[in-house]
Design a protein around this motif. Structure first.
Motif, PDB file in Angstrom:
ATOM      1  N   PRO A 165       0.157 -24.970   7.947  1.00 21.29           N
ATOM      2  CA  PRO A 165      -0.274 -25.396   8.957  1.00 21.29           C
ATOM      3  C   PRO A 165       0.017 -27.092   8.727  1.00 21.29           C
ATOM      4  CG  PRO A 165      -2.287 -24.589   8.026  1.00 21.29           C
ATOM      5  CD  PRO A 165      -1.097 -24.116   7.259  1.00 21.29           C
ATOM      6  N   ARG A 166       0.641 -27.648   9.945  1.00 17.47           N
ATOM      7  CA  ARG A 166       0.662 -29.108   9.669  1.00 17.47           C
ATOM      8  C   ARG A 166       0.379 -29.862  10.969  1.00 17.47           C
ATOM      9  NH1 ARG A 166       0.402 -28.240   5.129  1.00 17.47           N
ATOM     10  NH2 ARG A 166       2.079 -29.178   3.192  1.00 17.47           N
ATOM     11  N   LEU A 167       0.019 -31.173  10.922  1.00 22.08           N
ATOM     12  CA  LEU A 167      -0.232 -31.775  12.070  1.00 22.08           C
ATOM     13  C   LEU A 167       0.995 -32.480  12.484  1.00 22.08           C
ATOM     14  CD1 LEU A 167      -2.439 -33.409  13.948  1.00 22.08           C
ATOM     15  CD2 LEU A 167      -2.876 -35.047  12.292  1.00 22.08           C
ATOM     16  N   PHE A 168       1.019 -32.430  13.616  1.00 20.85           N
ATOM     17  CA  PHE A 168       2.274 -33.424  14.305  1.00 20.85           C
ATOM     18  C   PHE A 168       1.550 -34.228  15.423  1.00 20.85           C
ATOM     19  CE2 PHE A 168       4.325 -29.792  12.327  1.00 20.85           C
ATOM     20  CZ  PHE A 168       5.330 -30.432  11.942  1.00 20.85           C
ATOM     21  N   ILE A 169       1.752 -35.722  15.127  1.00 16.35           N
ATOM     22  CA  ILE A 169       1.298 -36.411  16.290  1.00 16.35           C
ATOM     23  C   ILE A 169       2.541 -37.160  16.980  1.00 16.35           C
ATOM     24  CG2 ILE A 169       0.078 -38.668  16.775  1.00 16.35           C
ATOM     25  CD1 ILE A 169      -1.594 -38.050  14.115  1.00 16.35           C
ATOM     26  N   ILE A 170       2.846 -36.643  18.414  1.00 11.98           N
ATOM     27  CA  ILE A 170       4.087 -37.087  19.079  1.00 11.98           C
ATOM     28  C   ILE A 170       3.553 -37.903  20.141  1.00 11.98           C
ATOM     29  CG2 ILE A 170       5.787 -36.269  20.280  1.00 11.98           C
ATOM     30  CD1 ILE A 170       4.172 -33.658  18.467  1.00 11.98           C
ATOM     31  N   GLY A 171       4.044 -39.186  19.887  1.00 13.98           N
ATOM     32  CA  GLY A 171       3.843 -40.281  21.097  1.00 13.98           C
ATOM     33  C   GLY A 171       5.103 -40.381  21.799  1.00 13.98           C
ATOM     34  N   PRO A 179       7.452 -35.441  32.625  1.00 13.17           N
ATOM     35  CA  PRO A 179       7.447 -34.354  33.473  1.00 13.17           C
ATOM     36  C   PRO A 179       6.069 -33.579  33.223  1.00 13.17           C
ATOM     37  CG  PRO A 179       9.348 -34.198  32.406  1.00 13.17           C
ATOM     38  CD  PRO A 179       8.570 -35.403  31.834  1.00 13.17           C
ATOM     39  N   LYS A 180       5.682 -33.076  34.337  1.00 14.45           N
ATOM     40  CA  LYS A 180       4.276 -32.303  34.139  1.00 14.45           C
ATOM     41  C   LYS A 180       4.374 -30.955  33.313  1.00 14.45           C
ATOM     42  CE  LYS A 180       2.051 -34.165  38.502  1.00 14.45           C
ATOM     43  NZ  LYS A 180       1.418 -33.739  39.949  1.00 14.45           N
ATOM     44  N   ARG A 181       5.665 -30.579  33.235  1.00 18.57           N
ATOM     45  CA  ARG A 181       5.886 -29.153  32.581  1.00 18.57           C
ATOM     46  C   ARG A 181       5.670 -29.457  31.177  1.00 18.57           C
ATOM     47  NH1 ARG A 181      10.911 -29.058  30.452  1.00 18.57           N
ATOM     48  NH2 ARG A 181      12.256 -30.551  31.127  1.00 18.57           N
ATOM     49  N   LEU A 182       5.824 -30.648  30.726  1.00 18.31           N
ATOM     50  CA  LEU A 182       5.716 -31.001  29.303  1.00 18.31           C
ATOM     51  C   LEU A 182       4.338 -31.260  28.794  1.00 18.31           C
ATOM     52  CD1 LEU A 182       8.965 -33.371  28.411  1.00 18.31           C
ATOM     53  CD2 LEU A 182       8.637 -30.810  28.090  1.00 18.31           C
ATOM     54  N   GLY A 183       3.192 -31.457  29.642  1.00 18.58           N
ATOM     55  CA  GLY A 183       1.985 -31.600  29.283  1.00 18.58           C
ATOM     56  C   GLY A 183       0.982 -30.617  30.102  1.00 18.58           C
ATOM     57  N   LEU A 369      10.335 -28.047  17.671  1.00 17.66           N
ATOM     58  CA  LEU A 369       9.763 -29.068  18.474  1.00 17.66           C
ATOM     59  C   LEU A 369      10.996 -29.911  19.234  1.00 17.66           C
ATOM     60  CD1 LEU A 369       7.175 -30.922  15.876  1.00 17.66           C
ATOM     61  CD2 LEU A 369       6.997 -30.256  18.361  1.00 17.66           C
ATOM     62  N   GLU A 370      12.139 -30.032  18.536  1.00 15.04           N
ATOM     63  CA  GLU A 370      13.317 -30.675  19.054  1.00 15.04           C
ATOM     64  C   GLU A 370      13.742 -30.110  20.418  1.00 15.04           C
ATOM     65  OE1 GLU A 370      17.223 -31.838  20.261  1.00 15.04           O
ATOM     66  OE2 GLU A 370      16.750 -29.774  19.506  1.00 15.04           O
ATOM     67  N   ARG A 371      13.977 -28.721  20.506  1.00 17.40           N
ATOM     68  CA  ARG A 371      14.177 -28.044  21.438  1.00 17.40           C
ATOM     69  C   ARG A 371      13.549 -28.062  22.628  1.00 17.40           C
ATOM     70  NH1 ARG A 371      15.185 -21.207  21.760  1.00 17.40           N
ATOM     71  NH2 ARG A 371      15.761 -21.210  23.868  1.00 17.40           N
ATOM     72  N   HIS A 372      12.077 -28.099  22.362  1.00 14.76           N
ATOM     73  CA  HIS A 372      11.076 -27.621  23.393  1.00 14.76           C
ATOM     74  C   HIS A 372      10.366 -28.860  23.838  1.00 14.76           C
ATOM     75  CE1 HIS A 372      11.666 -23.402  23.975  1.00 14.76           C
ATOM     76  NE2 HIS A 372      11.715 -23.227  22.483  1.00 14.76           N
ATOM     77  N   ALA A 375      13.912 -33.158  22.828  1.00 13.43           N
ATOM     78  CA  ALA A 375      14.937 -33.378  23.584  1.00 13.43           C
ATOM     79  C   ALA A 375      14.582 -33.588  24.963  1.00 13.43           C
ATOM     80  CB  ALA A 375      15.721 -31.745  23.506  1.00 13.43           C
ATOM     81  N   PRO A 376      13.780 -32.731  25.615  1.00 14.91           N
ATOM     82  CA  PRO A 376      13.228 -33.014  26.947  1.00 14.91           C
ATOM     83  C   PRO A 376      12.508 -34.434  27.212  1.00 14.91           C
ATOM     84  CG  PRO A 376      12.735 -30.779  26.335  1.00 14.91           C
ATOM     85  CD  PRO A 376      13.024 -31.673  25.287  1.00 14.91           C
ATOM     86  N   LEU A 377      11.715 -35.048  26.287  1.00 17.63           N
ATOM     87  CA  LEU A 377      11.357 -35.963  26.386  1.00 17.63           C
ATOM     88  C   LEU A 377      12.266 -37.230  26.349  1.00 17.63           C
ATOM     89  CD1 LEU A 377       8.053 -36.059  23.858  1.00 17.63           C
ATOM     90  CD2 LEU A 377       8.047 -36.415  26.517  1.00 17.63           C
ATOM     91  N   SER A 378      13.299 -37.123  25.438  1.00 19.74           N
ATOM     92  CA  SER A 378      14.487 -38.011  25.495  1.00 19.74           C
ATOM     93  C   SER A 378      15.240 -38.377  26.826  1.00 19.74           C
ATOM     94  CB  SER A 378      15.355 -37.505  24.305  1.00 19.74           C
ATOM     95  OG  SER A 378      16.400 -36.538  24.780  1.00 19.74           O
ATOM     96  N   ARG A 379      14.883 -37.278  27.827  1.00 16.84           N
ATOM     97  CA  ARG A 379      15.596 -37.352  28.735  1.00 16.84           C
ATOM     98  C   ARG A 379      14.916 -37.765  29.936  1.00 16.84           C
ATOM     99  NH1 ARG A 379      17.659 -32.150  26.980  1.00 16.84           N
ATOM    100  NH2 ARG A 379      16.306 -30.993  28.118  1.00 16.84           N
ATOM    101  N   CYS A 380      13.538 -38.291  29.805  1.00 16.86           N
ATOM    102  CA  CYS A 380      12.517 -38.823  30.714  1.00 16.86           C
ATOM    103  C   CYS A 380      13.383 -40.093  31.126  1.00 16.86           C
ATOM    104  CB  CYS A 380      11.388 -38.798  30.267  1.00 16.86           C
ATOM    105  SG  CYS A 380      10.277 -37.229  29.798  1.00 16.86           S
ATOM    106  N   GLY A 381      13.155 -40.528  32.306  1.00 16.94           N
ATOM    107  CA  GLY A 381      13.649 -41.649  32.810  1.00 16.94           C
ATOM    108  C   GLY A 381      15.120 -41.713  32.717  1.00 16.94           C
ATOM    109  N   VAL A 382      15.808 -42.904  32.439  1.00 20.74           N
ATOM    110  CA  VAL A 382      17.142 -43.039  32.825  1.00 20.74           C
ATOM    111  C   VAL A 382      17.964 -42.288  31.403  1.00 20.74           C
ATOM    112  CG1 VAL A 382      19.065 -44.635  33.158  1.00 20.74           C
ATOM    113  CG2 VAL A 382      16.908 -45.047  34.221  1.00 20.74           C
TER     114      VAL A 382
END
Length: 387
Positions: A165-171, A179-183, A369-372, A375-382
């Motif tokens: 088990p590992r802690l990941f803190i993603i900011g 998007p609401k689907r990510l939270g 993490l990258e896939r789900h 990558a989706p966070l990187s597409r937020c905004g422009v």
């Protein structure tokens, strides 16, 4: 129109396991690792890699960092935060490197080169270190830099046969339209352990407002068995003598001897693992401890650790009826437990290999993490495009 490659920095890079886990969508433009032995493994796999700087993070300045990264990944040293470590926390010599690392991020923000996403990875002991104060300090620094902060715990046992088990803190930058689907409006049981939820309620109200519970699907792919990763003819280690194996068995408690006897009664080959740990003697002398050999035969290995973190090396136990053999985990087996590709070059020295993988990231966890999420966070905004 072709999508541009997303750029990222890899701090405390080790052998580059975060880089292996990220997809071809990402281009590493800067990496640092202070340990020359780990850096040698990094270069051997990714050569050429001029972006890798073999320097202590304390010696870096924002001037050393190129461009504006989409992502910054930092798996800062865990020894002072580990339950098996010194307990020094963020004030420790090794885990204390978080402070100079974060100073670099604040420098990027001040220069209007703020990363869109920041990922911090460490042991779950970070959550409770110093009564939760170390976690709260990390959370505060990330949120005050202008990020929505989502902590989560991912156990590598969902992907590889290793309990890790590992802690990941993603900011994610709070200027992005997440998007609401990510939270999720509430913590998700799969990713938010009770201590993490308790820590949330212990945070001051302003910090709780920066918290986001990332929503990730649960993996449903079958996890390979430990036995399937074990070498029949191990390279880099030798089998223990019968005397050494007998001595190991003598260190088992009644409970662990029962596990061994049950494995023997099947008559089939059973692969188990052993860690030697110091445990209370159980004789009424509360301060006295003795060494114990703790075994498991559930096709999942214990967490791969390094002696630097305060733990012993993991031992493989092969049971075939009355015949019992033992040996250290081989370097290639350690690599497989981390999900590293078979063509990854293994250091020749056993201790170097064990440290490299014991301190590393589990590659399939990074990919998940990258896939789900990343990558989706990187597409937020422009989303920038190039011809």
């Amino acid at each position: 129109m072709a999508l541009r490659k997303l750029t990222w920095y890899e701090f405390f890079a080790g052998g580059g396991m975060a880089r292996i886990g990220l997809s071809e969508r990402w281009k590493c433009t800067f990496a640092n690792e202070w340990c020359e032995k780990k850096a040698a493994a990094y270069k051997a796999y990714f050569n050429p890699c001029q972006e890798l700087k073999i320097r202590d993070v304390r010696s870096l300045s924002p001037h050393d960092l190129p461009g504006t990264p989409d992502l910054v990944w930092a798996s800062f040293p865990c020894q002072d935060l580990s339950l098996a470590g010194s307990g020094a926390g963020l004030a420790g010599e090794r885990s204390g490197t978080f402070a100079p690392f974060w100073t670099l991020i604040e420098g990027l923000v001040a220069e209007q080169r703020k990363p869109r996403i920041v990922v911090l990875e460490n042991v779950v002991g970070t959550i409770t270190s110093h009564g939760g104060r170390d976690f709260a300090e990390i959370f505060r620094k990330v949120s005050e830099a202008g990020y929505r902060v989502g902590p989560m715990v991912i156990d590598a046992a969902r992907f590889v046969p290793q309990s890790r088990p590992r802690l990941f803190i993603i900011g994610a930058t709070d200027s992005a339209n997440i998007p609401k689907r990510l939270g999720s409006p509430e913590p998700m049981k799969a990713w938010h352990l009770s201590p993490l939820v308790e820590t949330y309620f212990a945070l001051p109200t302003p910090l709780r407002k920066a918290w986001v519970s990332w929503r990730l699907p649960e993996p449903n792919k079958a996890v390979p068995s430990l036995s399937s990763l074990i070498e029949n003819e191990p390279v880099g280690v030798g089998w223990h003598s019968q005397e050494e194996t007998t001595r190991l068995i003598s260190l088992m408690s009644d409970l662990n001897l029962k596990k061994l006897n049950e494995a023997q009664r099947t008559g089939a080959q059973k692969i188990g693992t052993i860690y030697r740990r110091m445990r209370p003697a159980g004789d009424g002398a509360t301060s006295r401890t003795i060494q114990r050999a703790e075994a498991r035969f559930d096709e999942v290995s214990g967490c791969l650790r390094t002696p630097v973190g305060g733990s012993s090396r993991q031992i493989i136990l092969v049971v075939e009826g009355k015949r019992v053999r033992s040996r250290l985990l081989s370097p290639r087996e350690a690599a497989r437990l981390m999900g590293v590709p078979e063509d990854y070059p293994i250091p020749h020295n056993y201790n170097d290999a064990y440290h490299l993988f014991g301190d590393g990231l589990v590659v399939p966890v990074v990919s998940w993490l990258e896939r789900h999420l990343l990558a989706p966070l990187s597409r937020c905004g422009v989303l920038e495009q190039v011809a």
